[in-house]
Design an enzyme around this catalytic site. Structure first.
Site, mmCIF file in Angstrom:
data_model
loop_
_atom_site.group_PDB
_atom_site.id
_atom_site.type_symbol
_atom_site.label_atom_id
_atom_site.label_comp_id
_atom_site.label_asym_id
_atom_site.label_seq_id
_atom_site.Cartn_x
_atom_site.Cartn_y
_atom_site.Cartn_z
ATOM 1 N N MET A 225 0.813 -1.216 0.000
ATOM 2 C CA MET A 225 0.000 0.000 0.000
ATOM 3 C C MET A 225 0.847 1.267 0.000
ATOM 4 O O MET A 225 0.361 2.332 -0.386
ATOM 5 C CB MET A 225 -0.962 0.002 1.185
ATOM 6 C CG MET A 225 -2.132 -0.965 1.028
ATOM 7 S SD MET A 225 -2.916 -0.907 -0.609
ATOM 8 C CE MET A 225 -3.376 0.811 -0.737
ATOM 9 N N ASP A 226 2.104 1.186 0.431
ATOM 10 C CA ASP A 226 2.976 2.357 0.303
ATOM 11 C C ASP A 226 3.201 2.685 -1.170
ATOM 12 O O ASP A 226 3.111 3.842 -1.580
ATOM 13 C CB ASP A 226 4.322 2.089 0.982
ATOM 14 C CG ASP A 226 4.290 2.415 2.468
ATOM 15 O OD1 ASP A 226 3.486 3.266 2.869
ATOM 16 O OD2 ASP A 226 5.061 1.812 3.224
ATOM 17 N N HIS A 227 3.507 1.674 -1.957
ATOM 18 C CA HIS A 227 3.730 1.901 -3.387
ATOM 19 C C HIS A 227 2.440 2.362 -4.066
ATOM 20 O O HIS A 227 2.438 3.308 -4.856
ATOM 21 C CB HIS A 227 4.256 0.632 -4.043
ATOM 22 C CG HIS A 227 5.618 0.237 -3.555
ATOM 23 N ND1 HIS A 227 6.771 0.853 -3.986
ATOM 24 C CD2 HIS A 227 6.009 -0.692 -2.649
ATOM 25 C CE1 HIS A 227 7.822 0.321 -3.386
ATOM 26 N NE2 HIS A 227 7.387 -0.623 -2.573
#
Length: 462
Positions: A225-227
């Site tokens: 989810m960071d990417h």
């Protein structure tokens, strides 16, 4: 009829785009109004139009103040930098970007030798600035006044505590675009909770949907989810820039990583809502078996070598017949329990054992090339080294280009996954050394004297 006019302006020693005026143009029978665009300059005097050819950098002339760290924010600003934006990464030696400290064994403690930091922060500039010091905050405000975009991925109240809420930012620069990337967004019951990519993934439901049947959830790789949040952030900023170029208005882009993850679960939510069928049930999550169609074989299989694997899929009877020929028609394939797709699916565990008895004596690439020559869908599961050093497709597309780094030397970074014929991304520089561009930012951009800059260094401001 609307016409979008792009002007190149020289302000002092700097070149900028756009002008804060309304331009009315009479073209034939059309009365056209140019929208208010932005001007980015410390001083508004001595403005003169300078002719210049259009750049191949799609985002040239856009300045981004990057207050972000770790992965989500740097992923967002990396996309902007790759397409020509000037991204200034504001850092503080007392609270370094976590990724600067993800080091290899031979890094000797240097904050400049992180491979992850290098690929996430190429094409950027680094300035050290202590915003906890009154003068440091004053300099940050000066940077904001001459910039277009601010990006941060702190918890929701950090910039408020700094006295830099969106309302305060607008007082410094009315058309600023402020992109905040927190776990839950800046509103609602949960706004004050702190998340990382893996926790946002879990809260969205994605982690629950991963793994093998009957086992604990495995998660989706490294900080998924960071990417994803970074991609959403870059998209939002591009939309905001387009809006500002048309109206002169900036805006606050309030992103929620959890909500971005929830959007990916839509099919499963609909399945439960309409069919009352929970995602986790017998055979689900599917692991490496077919998730949507009842087909077999469809799995990963052990191959020759330590932890080596291949994948094989058979979609129909003709591919089953081709598989039979490819592996010399073993007697077990004549068993009635494997005579139809429905029966093969029902007995797929036993089927997979038979197939693995064949693959275990061959390397992944031997399996792949042999089965593909018979028309059977098959692939080799590559090791990281094979992917980086040997994959001919990635080599052809230069997916891992090299760039010279100040301490790492020649190093490879991940490329952009698209080729653009007119405005391609460019790898201009490796990630910056800590504070590498401080003198440039303070003295050339903010007009700080050499004596003042030296004083800032001594006081721990720069």
């Amino acid at each position: 009829m609307k016409i979008l006019l792009r002007l190149n302006l020289a302000v002092g020693s700097e070149l900028y785009t756009s002008l804060s005026i309304d331009i009315r143009i009479k073209i034939e029978n059309y009365h056209c109004i140019m929208p208010k665009n932005l001007i980015r300059a410390k001083k508004e005097e001595h403005i003169k139009v300078q002719k210049r050819s259009f750049s191949k950098n799609a985002l040239e002339g856009v300045r981004v103040i990057d207050l972000s760290w770790i992965v989500a924010g740097p992923q967002c600003t990396r996309l902007l930098a790759d397409f020509g934006a000037e991204v200034i990464k504001v850092e503080n030696e007392a609270a370094l970007d976590y990724c600067r400290n993800i080091l290899s064994i031979d890094a000797e403690g240097s904050p400049n030798r992180s491979g992850l930091f290098n690929t996430l922060n190429r094409n950027k500039k680094s300035v050290t600035l202590n915003v906890m010091h009154p003068t440091g905050m004053e300099k940050l405000r000066e940077l904001i006044s001459i910039s277009d975009v601010i990006v941060e991925n702190f918890s929701s109240r950090v910039l408020e505590k700094w006295g830099l809420s969106y309302e305060e930012q607008k007082k410094i620069r009315p058309d600023i675009i402020y992109c905040s990337m927190s776990g839950f967004g800046h509103s609602g019951r949960d706004r004050d909770y702190v998340t990382w990519g893996p926790t946002a993934q879990a809260l969205s439901g994605l982690t629950f949907m991963s793994g093998l049947p009957g086992e604990e959830s495995a998660g989706w790789g490294f900080s998924y989810m960071d990417h994803t949040g970074g991609f959403y952030g870059a998209l939002a900023i591009l939309m905001a820039l387009k809006h500002r170029n048309s109206t002169g208005e900036g805006q606050h882009l309030d992103l929620s990583q959890v909500e971005a993850g929830i959007g990916i679960t839509g099919t499963s939510i609909l399945d439960y809502t309409v069919n009352n069928r929970p995602f986790r049930r017998e055979g689900m999550p599917p692991g490496n078996t077919a998730p949507d169609k009842k087909i077999a074989p469809h799995n990963s299989y052990k191959c020759k070598g330590k932890d080596r694997w291949c994948v094989i899929t058979v979609n129909n009877q003709s591919e089953w017949d081709a598989l039979s020929k490819a592996i010399n028609k073993p007697s077990w394939m004549n068993n009635k329990k494997f005579s139809t797709m429905e029966l093969r699916y029902k007995h797929q565990d036993e089927l997979d054992k038979h197939i693995e008895n064949w693959t275990i004596n061959r390397t992944p690439h031997e399996v792949m090339h042999h089965l593909q020559s018979y028309g059977v869908p098959a692939g080799a599961i590559q090791t990281p080294r094979e992917r980086v050093e040997e994959d001919p497709q990635l080599k052809e597309r230069n997916f891992l280009p090299s760039i010279k780094h100040g301490e790492l030397g020649d190093t490879q970074v991940e490329a952009m996954p698209m080729k653009m014929s007119e405005t391609p991304w460019k790898l201009k520089s490796a990630s910056p050394l800590l504070s590498e561009h401080s003198a440039e930012i303070y003295m050339d951009l903010l007009g700080t004297s050499g004596e003042e800059f030296t004083s800032f260094l001594e006081q721990g401001i720069a």
